[in-house]
Design a protein around this motif. Sequence first.
Motif, mmCIF file in Angstrom:
data_model
loop_
_atom_site.group_PDB
_atom_site.id
_atom_site.type_symbol
_atom_site.label_atom_id
_atom_site.label_comp_id
_atom_site.label_asym_id
_atom_site.label_seq_id
_atom_site.Cartn_x
_atom_site.Cartn_y
_atom_site.Cartn_z
ATOM 1 N N ALA A 51 0.834 -1.203 0.000
ATOM 2 C CA ALA A 51 0.000 0.000 0.000
ATOM 3 C C ALA A 51 0.867 1.251 0.000
ATOM 4 O O ALA A 51 0.491 2.281 0.527
ATOM 5 C CB ALA A 51 -0.930 -0.013 1.211
ATOM 6 N N HIS A 52 2.031 1.156 -0.610
ATOM 7 C CA HIS A 52 2.949 2.294 -0.649
ATOM 8 C C HIS A 52 2.380 3.427 -1.489
ATOM 9 O O HIS A 52 1.652 3.205 -2.448
ATOM 10 C CB HIS A 52 4.296 1.819 -1.232
ATOM 11 N N LYS A 53 2.748 4.635 -1.089
ATOM 12 C CA LYS A 53 2.275 5.843 -1.752
ATOM 13 C C LYS A 53 2.456 5.770 -3.280
ATOM 14 O O LYS A 53 1.553 6.078 -4.031
ATOM 15 C CB LYS A 53 3.099 6.997 -1.203
ATOM 16 N N VAL A 99 -7.194 1.204 0.407
ATOM 17 C CA VAL A 99 -6.350 2.193 1.087
ATOM 18 C C VAL A 99 -5.542 2.988 0.061
ATOM 19 O O VAL A 99 -5.422 4.207 0.144
ATOM 20 C CB VAL A 99 -5.422 1.498 2.104
ATOM 21 N N ASP A 151 -7.809 5.432 -1.889
ATOM 22 C CA ASP A 151 -8.529 6.416 -1.079
ATOM 23 C C ASP A 151 -8.088 7.848 -1.378
ATOM 24 O O ASP A 151 -8.892 8.731 -1.615
ATOM 25 C CB ASP A 151 -8.346 6.085 0.402
ATOM 26 N N ARG A 152 -6.772 8.068 -1.401
ATOM 27 C CA ARG A 152 -6.303 9.451 -1.563
ATOM 28 C C ARG A 152 -6.691 10.036 -2.912
ATOM 29 O O ARG A 152 -6.997 11.216 -3.028
ATOM 30 C CB ARG A 152 -4.793 9.517 -1.360
ATOM 31 N N LYS A 211 -10.414 10.826 -2.875
ATOM 32 C CA LYS A 211 -10.750 11.974 -2.051
ATOM 33 C C LYS A 211 -10.436 13.267 -2.799
ATOM 34 O O LYS A 211 -11.154 14.252 -2.678
ATOM 35 C CB LYS A 211 -9.981 11.899 -0.746
ATOM 36 N N THR A 217 -15.896 14.104 5.071
ATOM 37 C CA THR A 217 -16.115 12.688 5.269
ATOM 38 C C THR A 217 -14.824 12.042 5.738
ATOM 39 O O THR A 217 -13.739 12.514 5.439
ATOM 40 C CB THR A 217 -16.560 12.000 3.975
ATOM 41 N N PHE A 218 -15.016 10.978 6.427
ATOM 42 C CA PHE A 218 -13.864 10.294 6.984
ATOM 43 C C PHE A 218 -13.810 8.881 6.462
ATOM 44 O O PHE A 218 -14.841 8.262 6.253
ATOM 45 C CB PHE A 218 -13.962 10.274 8.503
ATOM 46 N N PHE A 219 -12.626 8.434 6.246
ATOM 47 C CA PHE A 219 -12.465 7.064 5.773
ATOM 48 C C PHE A 219 -11.849 6.256 6.889
ATOM 49 O O PHE A 219 -10.777 6.581 7.387
ATOM 50 C CB PHE A 219 -11.559 7.046 4.548
#
Lengths: 92, 665
Positions: free
Chosen positions: B225-227, B323, B326-327, B330, B428-430
């Motif tokens: 799940a690295h950036k 994950v 997500d970014r 968003k 909103t929150f994840f």
Amino acid sequence: MELALANIFFNRKAKNSKAVKQHNLTHAEVNRPYVIRGIDTDDRSVKDFLFTLGCYEGEKVTVISVLADNYIIHVKDARYSIDRDLAKAILI
Amino acid sequence: MRIALAGNPNSGKTTLFNAITGRIEHVGNWPGVTVAKKEGDVKKELNRSGMDIRAVDLPGAYSISPFTSEESITSSFVRNEHPDVIINTVDATSLRRSLFFTTQLLELGIPVVVALNKIDLVKKKGIVIKTEKLAEKLKCRVVETSSAHKKGLSELIAAAAEVCGKGQEAPFRGAVDLDSTDEAAVEAVDRERFAFVDRLVSEVEIRKTDSAAQTMQDAADRIIAHKYLGIPIFAVVMFLVFQISQVWLGPWLADYFVGIIDSFQGRVEGLLGDGVSPLLSALLLDGIIGGVSAVVGFLPLIMVMFFLLALLEDCGYMARVAVVMDRYLKKVGLSGRSIIPMILGTGCAIPGVMATRTIRDLRQRRTTAMLTPFMPCGAKLPVIALFAGVFFEDAGWVGPLMYFAGIAIIIIGALIVKNIAKEGPAKTFFIMELPEYRFPGIKRAAISMLSRAKHFIIKAGTIILVCNAVVHIMQTFTWSLQVVEEGMENTSILASIASPFAFLLIPLGFGAWQLAAAALTGFIAKENVVGTLAVVYSISNFIDTEEFVLVSGAGDVASALGLTSVSALAYLMFNLFTPPCFAAIGAMNAEMGSRKWFWAAIGFQFGMGYTVAYLVNQIGTLITTGSFGDGVIPGLLAVACYVGILVYLMYRKEQGAAAGVKEAA
């Protein structure tokens, strides 16, 4: 009137100093247990939801790792992935 | 009697439900897969009580107070529908969190049996739980189970049958008549509740290792799940899935399978003999069997693909993808939760669209419902496989490219909607529980694959069969019900219906009425695109049994379709990215709950499909031949119109936007 003004002034000051002083989870060192000092959010339901996960003041929290913009945290023997906004709301 | 299964998300309720009822509901090794309650009868071999027991699977909840829509389904069911027994599945590896909900359930007065689930993991982690003491403290029955390994199930059902009809004592009781609007008081009680659970857990549980310690899994997460690495890893994984299902393993299975279909067709032909009218035998052989088998021929390939996707989901990888994504989601105004419907949408858009109800913000929920169908679903796979085989020599990159094109369109679409709706989304929150990696269950994946295959075959035998028969009849007859003469195919009913649409498709590079007809039947079910093409071009089988390739005589089929590789890619994308099938459109309508949003979504999807196909065809043609394809100007006008409307909506006056939003809400 004066009192009200003083109150507003005082509150604002208090709020400002709070913002400077407080640390949230984004400042946390990985792998070090912290104690949650509070949840800072305007959204009541978010606070309540975090509560049901055991994420409330006085509880211990550890940041396991930071992945992309998500924080893997350990609370009450369980692991969650939370986003940066939420991590900011958790004060330590 | 009725048993409700309630517990925290990802504690294994649906796995338990499937194990005790023999049903095959979709299970994911991540939270939020179940969004509605499901019922089923408990299997006879597990149930020795002699009573009929019906189990109700409920969505996951962390507490009895509803914060999410799934939680409200669960809490209203246990409160209002009076189940006889509640089986509370508890993730035994996180008692400190899970028992909070348990103590709330115990207050309802309905007998509770705690299923101490994932007990196999507990032993592996070196945790010791004193089950008897736990039962004594909770004042209810506690049964150790492992629903993934089918352990402790009959004991669980026996315990449930035993306590049925008895009351339930609560070990911890918050003030019952508490005013729920008094926030401070509620919080104080809940704090005490957690304190009670903490004391309880320290008495019954011995942990040898600190659960906050870093593990191998965390190290793996940091890479997976690295950036920056996360997306390329996902791309490689998807590429492998396609490579295995379409190039390595799929054709080999398809070969065998198509042999069976071929011999069946031959046998029917033999049975019919010469006595049957040629019209009827053509309908049966070319229309029905030919069309259906063209679709069914892709079944092995789809099964391999779904098997691999189920393995990925089961091992915990998909939760990491959520994950990683997500970014990006968003940034374009979607919720992190939007990824869940989209991943479910790779199977079928309908459960995907239904899963949008876990999103709290109304605009984000509607936007996600509108964009989820852009994810290529299982029904679109035969279309992708056919075109990859015919025009791109079975290239493994075509499939993943379609998925990433889908993702790109979703991101662009989300940006557009964000700018049109202009409504600042509620913050909103994840938050998502990350399941542990585990070795994927081969059997579980096989079961999931078989259930998909079953749906696929049922669909092929019903909707697709009927459609192919209708298509065949419509292309055999003219409006005056005369048989179409050889060389006069353009006079058939089908041709005259499809031709006006075909005219609109000229700028996209595929103006033949046959292709338009296939795209039209695709709205009934996307597999129909393949079936209809088989019928209208009378290609009985796309899959070759002689050569070891997926699509037979790729050159012949390509010339029959009369498409260049560029226009074929455009046609493929047009079929993938226009509105989904009617069933999925119905689901969109239900979840959006607004006519305005619904029609806007349909219009948006049509425009998007048209624009993408137009750009692919014209730009591709320009690159390959040096000049634009046919109809570049009218197509440009249509696309410009569409883009113009979107731009107008995005930049119209704030006031208008506010009114629009109000109306929509």
